[in-house]
Design a protein around this motif. Structure first.
Motif, PDB file in Angstrom:
ATOM      1  N   THR A 301       0.832  -1.205   0.000  1.00  0.00           N
ATOM      2  CA  THR A 301       0.000   0.000   0.000  1.00  0.00           C
ATOM      3  C   THR A 301       0.860   1.246   0.000  1.00  0.00           C
ATOM      4  OG1 THR A 301      -1.776  -1.142   1.188  1.00  0.00           O
ATOM      5  CG2 THR A 301      -1.771   1.258   1.283  1.00  0.00           C
ATOM      6  N   TYR A 302       1.900   1.256   0.819  1.00  0.00           N
ATOM      7  CA  TYR A 302       2.829   2.388   0.892  1.00  0.00           C
ATOM      8  C   TYR A 302       3.520   2.596  -0.455  1.00  0.00           C
ATOM      9  CZ  TYR A 302       6.918   5.073   2.445  1.00  0.00           C
ATOM     10  OH  TYR A 302       7.905   6.026   2.577  1.00  0.00           O
ATOM     11  N   ALA A 303       3.991   1.503  -1.063  1.00  0.00           N
ATOM     12  CA  ALA A 303       4.735   1.616  -2.311  1.00  0.00           C
ATOM     13  C   ALA A 303       3.873   2.171  -3.438  1.00  0.00           C
ATOM     14  CB  ALA A 303       5.306   0.252  -2.703  1.00  0.00           C
ATOM     15  N   GLN A 304       2.604   1.782  -3.467  1.00  0.00           N
ATOM     16  CA  GLN A 304       1.735   2.234  -4.556  1.00  0.00           C
ATOM     17  C   GLN A 304       1.202   3.652  -4.327  1.00  0.00           C
ATOM     18  OE1 GLN A 304      -1.009  -0.865  -6.295  1.00  0.00           O
ATOM     19  NE2 GLN A 304      -0.230  -2.083  -4.583  1.00  0.00           N
ATOM     20  N   SER A 305       0.770   3.952  -3.103  1.00  0.00           N
ATOM     21  CA  SER A 305       0.130   5.245  -2.871  1.00  0.00           C
ATOM     22  C   SER A 305       1.131   6.349  -2.592  1.00  0.00           C
ATOM     23  CB  SER A 305      -0.854   5.148  -1.701  1.00  0.00           C
ATOM     24  OG  SER A 305      -0.171   4.813  -0.512  1.00  0.00           O
ATOM     25  N   VAL A 306       2.209   6.063  -1.877  1.00  0.00           N
ATOM     26  CA  VAL A 306       3.180   7.098  -1.508  1.00  0.00           C
ATOM     27  C   VAL A 306       4.267   7.234  -2.564  1.00  0.00           C
ATOM     28  CG1 VAL A 306       4.852   7.837   0.239  1.00  0.00           C
ATOM     29  CG2 VAL A 306       2.711   6.751   0.939  1.00  0.00           C
ATOM     30  N   LEU A 361      11.940   7.127   9.280  1.00  0.00           N
ATOM     31  CA  LEU A 361      12.867   8.223   9.043  1.00  0.00           C
ATOM     32  C   LEU A 361      13.178   8.422   7.564  1.00  0.00           C
ATOM     33  CD1 LEU A 361      15.407   7.547  11.950  1.00  0.00           C
ATOM     34  CD2 LEU A 361      13.409   9.065  11.952  1.00  0.00           C
ATOM     35  N   LEU A 362      12.627   7.552   6.700  1.00  0.00           N
ATOM     36  CA  LEU A 362      12.853   7.701   5.264  1.00  0.00           C
ATOM     37  C   LEU A 362      12.254   9.020   4.786  1.00  0.00           C
ATOM     38  CD1 LEU A 362      12.052   4.101   3.944  1.00  0.00           C
ATOM     39  CD2 LEU A 362      14.298   5.111   4.419  1.00  0.00           C
ATOM     40  N   TRP A 369      14.231   2.808  -4.069  1.00  0.00           N
ATOM     41  CA  TRP A 369      15.363   2.017  -3.579  1.00  0.00           C
ATOM     42  C   TRP A 369      15.497   2.091  -2.061  1.00  0.00           C
ATOM     43  CZ3 TRP A 369      19.252   4.176  -0.735  1.00  0.00           C
ATOM     44  CH2 TRP A 369      19.417   5.555  -0.794  1.00  0.00           C
ATOM     45  N   GLN A 370      14.942   3.125  -1.451  1.00  0.00           N
ATOM     46  CA  GLN A 370      15.113   3.294  -0.006  1.00  0.00           C
ATOM     47  C   GLN A 370      14.346   2.240   0.802  1.00  0.00           C
ATOM     48  OE1 GLN A 370      13.866   7.371  -0.097  1.00  0.00           O
ATOM     49  NE2 GLN A 370      15.965   8.176  -0.241  1.00  0.00           N
TER      50      GLN A 370
END
Length: 508
Positions: A301-306, A361-362, A369-370
């Protein structure tokens, strides 16, 4: 005395080298059936719902399977200690394959859910008995090899499962997702029946099976896990159904204690909770199950929306930890032989705590890549944590207790995942609601990949996932504390080369 005692034999006497290779291949195939199951099915949900309907209850395709696997683990563990691994594995694999066939023949969603429960009843035997047999076949010095192979099976399944499910759903029919289990499972069964020959054991005149305990375990676990899975989803946490389920579950826990105390051969024997090593590992792996929910459920969810990634790229961000995990697990033997099981696991979970704390903290929104690097490091840390604990516990018990001990740690890990899904789901929904009013994470996730996610939604999802990762870091810290406070510094490893049963030595 009514108990069974194994004849102590070396690994070379348990099975010839060629037969052992065939048995290992069968174990890997059986593990693949259990590992592929959920990942393959998840990608075909749209096709299944489109064919059978039942969108409002399709989540029970996964919850029902999970419930059945979890509550049967301790039952199969005890049965394998009583009757041997082979009959339990054969019966469990047969039930799993029967469930697969019935799933392919399902005529509506409720029938499919019921048949998924049948699959889960067999899946519990696959997971627990395969891990136990791996320890039976190999002495302590060689166990990391087979455990690394089994970890690789899980890693490959996590990567290949969605692709296989997508291809079958798109170019064949979703029913083939279940039908392909039949030839794979059939081959595994044939190899087990033909090549697995367990050592002769002294048996009691009449083996006693605690069927009342098994029934109570199933009822208790089913009620409590249903309360956790459905709470906050199908009904509010403080609603009448939720309170009724939790109340019934607690009453069944009390009944289970009474039943097990009176049983001659209890399903969950008291020694599981009296031995410091097993108690510490149970709690630590329960915390592992809890923290694993953070990446597996919320990172896509984070990878797609953020980050704005597509579904395939988002899946890759998650899947990289399945690459580093088995490599780290395979290398962990070189560490625990020097510093011991406990210290190696503490090193791994301590590193995992720091890595999980680094995720919030990202930079926002950041680059793909992070989080990918974070997941790669997390997989390496958890491989160093989990495998020494499994090998360590299996090495502190004899044959007649190994199935129960292995099932107990797997049961705690599965329960941790169920609790984690409920707890972290509530945390994420709470953060989203604070940003967006009556927001719902499923509703937010439904529109991912369309490019229509607003900046407010992106920030809200980022904060929600950051909160979940902080919770996962807390779970990792609890695992560290459980090992530090409860686990003995030196595991009392049984000397399998000794001709005298019960002889033990310590591995620092």
């Amino acid at each position: 005395m009514g108990s069974t005692r194994p004849v102590v034999r070396g690994a070379a006497e348990r099975t010839a080298t060629g037969r052992r290779g065939a048995v290992v291949a069968a174990l890997m195939l059986a593990m693949a059936l259990a590992a592929l199951d959920s990942t393959v099915v998840s990608t075909a949900v749209p096709q299944i719902v489109g064919d059978l309907g039942g969108f409002s209850v399709f989540s029970w395709l996964f919850s029902g399977y999970l419930l059945a696997v979890t509550v049967t683990l301790p039952v199969y563990g005890k049965l394998s200690d009583t009757f041997g691994r082979k009959p339990v594995l054969v019966v469990g694999a047969s039930v799993f394959l029967l469930g697969s066939l019935l799933c392919a023949l399902a005529w509506n969603m409720w029938a499919l859910i019921a048949f998924r429960v049948v699959q889960g009843l067999g899946g519990g035997a696959l997971q627990g008995t395969v891990q136990t047999l791996a320890a039976d076949l190999y002495p302590l010095q060689e166990r990391p090899k087979i455990q690394a192979r089994l970890s690789t099976v899980w890693a490959v399944s996590a990567v290949a499962g969605p692709a296989v499910g997508g291809v079958l759903a798109a170019y064949a029919d979703w029913r083939w997702i279940f039908l392909v289990n039949l030839p794979v499972g059939g081959l595994a069964l044939w190899l087990i029946v033909r090549h697995l020959h367990e050592p002769l054991r002294e048996r009691a005149a009449r083996a006693r099976v605690d069927w009342w305990g098994a029934l109570t375990v199933f009822a208790c676990g089913g009620v409590l896990l249903t309360a956790l899975v459905q709470g906050g989803v199908a009904w509010p946490w403080l609603s009448a159904p939720s309170l009724a389920l939790f109340g019934t579950g607690l009453a069944l826990v009390a009944l289970l204690v009474v039943v097990e105390r009176r049983a001659a051969e209890p399903i969950i024997p008291g020694w599981v909770w009296r031995r410091r090593t097993i108690v510490a590992v149970n709690l630590a792996l329960g915390a592992l199950g809890l923290l694993m929910v953070a990446p597996t459920v919320f990172l896509p969810t984070y990878a797609q929306s953020v980050l704005g990634l597509g579904p395939v790229a988002a899946g890759f961000v998650l899947s990289v930890w399945t690459l580093s995990w088995p490599v780290s697990a395979a290398c962990s033997q070189h560490v625990y032989r020097r510093i011991g099981f406990r210290n190696t696991a503490m090193l791994g979970i301590g590193a995992a705590t720091v890595i999980l704390l680094a995720f919030p903290l990202l930079p926002y929104p950041g680059q793909a890549w992070q989080p990918t690097l974070v997941m790669l490091l997390l997989g390496a840390a958890l491989g160093l944590f989990q495998l020494p604990l499994i090998v360590g516990v299996q090495s502190t018990v004899g044959w007649s207790e190994r199935g129960t001990a292995t099932a107990s740690i797997l049961f705690c890990r599965q329960t941790g995942q169920t609790v984690g899904a409920a707890v972290f789901g509530a945390v994420a929904n709470g953060v989203l609601a604070g940003h967006m009013g009556s927001a719902d994470l499923d509703a937010v996730a439904h529109g991912l990949g369309t490019g229509a996610v607003s900046e407010t939604t992106r920030r809200a999802v980022a904060d929600a996932v950051h909160a979940v990762y902080l919770g996962a870091a807390c779970a990792a810290a609890l695992a560290f504390l459980a090992l530090l406070v409860l686990a003995p510094r030196r595991f009392p490893v049984i000397d399998e080369s000794s001709p005298t049963p019960g002889t033990s030595r310590s591995l620092s």
